[in-house]
Motif scaffolding. Structure first.
Motif, PDB file in Angstrom:
ATOM      1  N   TYR A 111     -10.875   0.765   2.312  1.00  0.00           N
ATOM      2  CA  TYR A 111     -11.748   0.644   3.482  1.00  0.00           C
ATOM      3  C   TYR A 111     -12.314   2.004   3.931  1.00  0.00           C
ATOM      4  O   TYR A 111     -13.168   2.075   4.789  1.00  0.00           O
ATOM      5  CB  TYR A 111     -11.007  -0.030   4.645  1.00  0.00           C
ATOM      6  N   LYS A 112     -11.816   3.068   3.320  1.00  0.00           N
ATOM      7  CA  LYS A 112     -12.319   4.397   3.662  1.00  0.00           C
ATOM      8  C   LYS A 112     -13.430   4.790   2.695  1.00  0.00           C
ATOM      9  O   LYS A 112     -13.264   4.711   1.480  1.00  0.00           O
ATOM     10  CB  LYS A 112     -11.202   5.427   3.587  1.00  0.00           C
ATOM     11  N   ASN A 163       0.797  -1.214   0.000  1.00  0.00           N
ATOM     12  CA  ASN A 163       0.000   0.000   0.000  1.00  0.00           C
ATOM     13  C   ASN A 163       0.832   1.269   0.000  1.00  0.00           C
ATOM     14  O   ASN A 163       0.294   2.361   0.011  1.00  0.00           O
ATOM     15  CB  ASN A 163      -0.901   0.025   1.242  1.00  0.00           C
ATOM     16  N   GLU A 164       2.136   1.059  -0.022  1.00  0.00           N
ATOM     17  CA  GLU A 164       2.952   2.256   0.128  1.00  0.00           C
ATOM     18  C   GLU A 164       2.990   3.051  -1.172  1.00  0.00           C
ATOM     19  O   GLU A 164       2.776   2.547  -2.254  1.00  0.00           O
ATOM     20  CB  GLU A 164       4.383   1.886   0.525  1.00  0.00           C
ATOM     21  N   ARG A 186      -4.124   8.930  -3.758  1.00  0.00           N
ATOM     22  CA  ARG A 186      -4.220   7.535  -3.277  1.00  0.00           C
ATOM     23  C   ARG A 186      -5.505   7.381  -2.467  1.00  0.00           C
ATOM     24  O   ARG A 186      -5.863   8.285  -1.702  1.00  0.00           O
ATOM     25  CB  ARG A 186      -3.015   7.204  -2.405  1.00  0.00           C
ATOM     26  N   GLN A 187      -6.166   6.248  -2.655  1.00  0.00           N
ATOM     27  CA  GLN A 187      -7.418   5.953  -1.941  1.00  0.00           C
ATOM     28  C   GLN A 187      -7.300   4.601  -1.244  1.00  0.00           C
ATOM     29  O   GLN A 187      -6.911   3.621  -1.871  1.00  0.00           O
ATOM     30  CB  GLN A 187      -8.589   5.913  -2.924  1.00  0.00           C
ATOM     31  N   GLU A 188      -7.641   4.572   0.014  1.00  0.00           N
ATOM     32  CA  GLU A 188      -7.666   3.297   0.743  1.00  0.00           C
ATOM     33  C   GLU A 188      -9.069   2.728   0.642  1.00  0.00           C
ATOM     34  O   GLU A 188     -10.058   3.405   0.958  1.00  0.00           O
ATOM     35  CB  GLU A 188      -7.275   3.535   2.194  1.00  0.00           C
ATOM     36  N   ASP A 231      -9.133  -5.962   1.081  1.00  0.00           N
ATOM     37  CA  ASP A 231      -8.413  -4.751   1.445  1.00  0.00           C
ATOM     38  C   ASP A 231      -7.407  -4.437   0.348  1.00  0.00           C
ATOM     39  O   ASP A 231      -6.581  -5.293  -0.003  1.00  0.00           O
ATOM     40  CB  ASP A 231      -7.700  -4.930   2.789  1.00  0.00           C
ATOM     41  N   TYR A 232      -7.470  -3.230  -0.157  1.00  0.00           N
ATOM     42  CA  TYR A 232      -6.591  -2.858  -1.264  1.00  0.00           C
ATOM     43  C   TYR A 232      -6.512  -1.343  -1.345  1.00  0.00           C
ATOM     44  O   TYR A 232      -7.210  -0.621  -0.622  1.00  0.00           O
ATOM     45  CB  TYR A 232      -7.082  -3.458  -2.589  1.00  0.00           C
ATOM     46  N   TYR A 233      -5.625  -0.875  -2.197  1.00  0.00           N
ATOM     47  CA  TYR A 233      -5.410   0.552  -2.378  1.00  0.00           C
ATOM     48  C   TYR A 233      -5.497   0.884  -3.854  1.00  0.00           C
ATOM     49  O   TYR A 233      -5.127   0.085  -4.717  1.00  0.00           O
ATOM     50  CB  TYR A 233      -4.038   0.948  -1.823  1.00  0.00           C
TER      51      TYR A 233
END
Lengths: 117, 112
Positions: B54-55, A103-104, B50-52, B31-33
Motif C-alpha cells: 500500500y506504500k 506481514n511480519e 521489505r515492501q508494503e 493488501d500484501y507484502y
C-alpha cells in the motif's frame, strides 16, 4: 543476538528410519513455520503455527510427516518412515504476527540438511 | 493464492557496479507484502528488504533498493556498489493472507 536455533545441522539416515528435527523459535515470537528447500522445488511451505496452534499443514505428506509445538520454545518436524525423496534442507522460521496479515519479518534458522540413503 | 516468478536463474556483476534482479508476482489480494531474502553459501536466510504494497514509496536499505511497480506486479531489487559479500542466492517472496511464498531464486556472482 536473538536467533532461531535448529538441530541437528546435518542428518544422514537410512530409508525407513525415523527423523526428528527440532527448532527453538526466538523468545516472544508467536508464529513458527517449517519450509523445505530442494533444487527442483525451491522453498516449499510444509506447516505453520500461530500461538502454538497448527494453522495449516497441507504442504506436508500426511502419511509420513508430522509437525508439533509441545511448548512455546520447541517445534518439531518428524518424518516416519523416511524416504530418499525426503532428502532436502529443512528450515524453521519464526516471527511476531500482530495483525491478520502475514506481514511480519521472518527469522530463519540455519536449517537441517537431511540425507536419506 | 500467490505466485512469485524470478526469471533470471543466474546473474553476475563486477565489484562496485550495480545490478538489478527481477521478480514478478501474482496475487488476488489487495493488501500484501513483498520481500527479498539473501541466502549465502552458509545457507542462512537473511532478510534484505521489505515492501508494503500500500506504500508507493520504494523501500531502501543502504545499498539495496527496490523498484515496486504495483500495476505491473513487478518487484525488482537493485544492489548498488556491489561487494564480494553480496554473492549469494536471492529469493523474492510475497505474503498476504497466506504465509510467505518464494520464487525459485537468482544466483548472483560478484566478479572482483
Amino acid at each position: 543476538d536473538a536467533r532461531v536455533t535448529q538441530t541437528p545441522r546435518h542428518k544422514v539416515t537410512e530409508m525407513g528410519q525415523e527423523v526428528t528435527m527440532r527448532c527453538q523459535p526466538i523468545l516472544g515470537h508467536n508464529t513458527v513455520f517449517w519450509y523445505r528447500q530442494t533444487m527442483m522445488q525451491g522453498l516449499e511451505l510444509l506447516a505453520y503455527f500461530r500461538n502454538r496452534a497448527p494453522l495449516d499443514d497441507s504442504g506436508m505428506p500426511k502419511d509420513r510427516f508430522s509437525a508439533e509445538m509441545p511448548d512455546a520454545t520447541l517445534a518439531t518436524l518428524k518424518i516416519q518412515p523416511s524416504e530418499p525423496r525426503d532428502s532436502a534442507v529443512y528450515f524453521c522460521a519464526s516471527g511476531l504476527a500482530t495483525t491478520g496479515l502475514w506481514n511480519e519479518k521472518l527469522f530463519f534458522g540455519s536449517g537441517t540438511q537431511l540425507s536419506v540413503l | 493464492a500467490q505466485t512469485v516468478t524470478q526469471s533470471q536463474p543466474e546473474m553476475s556483476v563486477q565489484e562496485a557496479e550495480t545490478v538489478t534482479l527481477s521478480c514478478t508476482y501474482d496475487t488476488s489480494e489487495s493488501d500484501y507484502y513483498l520481500f527479498w531474502y539473501k541466502q549465502p553459501p552458509s545457507r542462512q536466510m537473511i532478510l534484505v528488504i521489505r515492501q508494503e504494497a500500500y506504500k508507493q514509496q520504494n523501500a531502501t536499505e543502504n545499498r539495496f533498493s527496490v523498484n515496486f511497480q504495483k500495476a505491473a506486479k513487478s518487484f525488482s531489487l537493485k544492489i548498488s556498489d556491489s561487494q564480494l559479500g553480496d554473492a549469494a542466492m536471492y529469493f523474492c517472496a510475497a505474503s498476504g493472507n497466506t504465509p510467505l511464498v518464494f520464487g525459485k531464486g537468482t544466483r548472483l556472482s560478484v566478479i572482483a
